[in-house]
Design a protein around this motif. Structure first.
Motif, short mmCIF file in Angstrom:
data_model
loop_
_atom_site.label_atom_id
_atom_site.label_comp_id
_atom_site.label_asym_id
_atom_site.label_seq_id
_atom_site.Cartn_x
_atom_site.Cartn_y
_atom_site.Cartn_z
N LYS A 33 0.84 -1.21 0.00
CA LYS A 33 0.00 0.00 0.00
C LYS A 33 0.88 1.26 0.00
O LYS A 33 0.62 2.20 -0.74
N ILE A 62 1.06 4.18 -2.94
CA ILE A 62 0.85 5.60 -2.64
C ILE A 62 2.04 6.41 -3.12
O ILE A 62 1.88 7.46 -3.75
N GLU A 106 1.86 9.30 -6.03
CA GLU A 106 2.28 10.67 -5.73
C GLU A 106 3.41 11.12 -6.66
O GLU A 106 3.44 12.27 -7.10
#
Length: 78
Positions: free
Chosen positions: A32, A36, A40
């Protein structure tokens, strides 16, 4: 780089430290976090923005200036 025996020893140590029940949770959390970070990075690349302030992008901006003279002299105008 690493052989099978080194990887096996590493996995045994990880299982001993974290326990077999925690490993799937840790793997999910790591995955996870990686997703992320990747999203980003893509967003920043698409926006063309940078998290580095503009004054820090100049070469040598983080280095102090050269100090000349003594403490009693007036500084030269730049």
């Amino acid at each position: 780089m690493f052989g099978i025996s080194e990887i096996a020893i590493f996995l045994v140590i990880v299982i001993l430290i974290f326990g077999a029940k925690k490993l799937p949770e840790l793997a999910r959390s790591l995955g996870k976090s990686a997703r992320i970070l990747k999203s980003e990075a893509k967003a920043m690349k698409a926006d063309g923005s940078s998290s580095i302030p503009a004054d820090r992008t100049r070469p040598g901006a983080d280095m102090p200036g050269v100090i000349r003279g003594s403490a009693t002299e007036k500084p030269e105008a730049r």
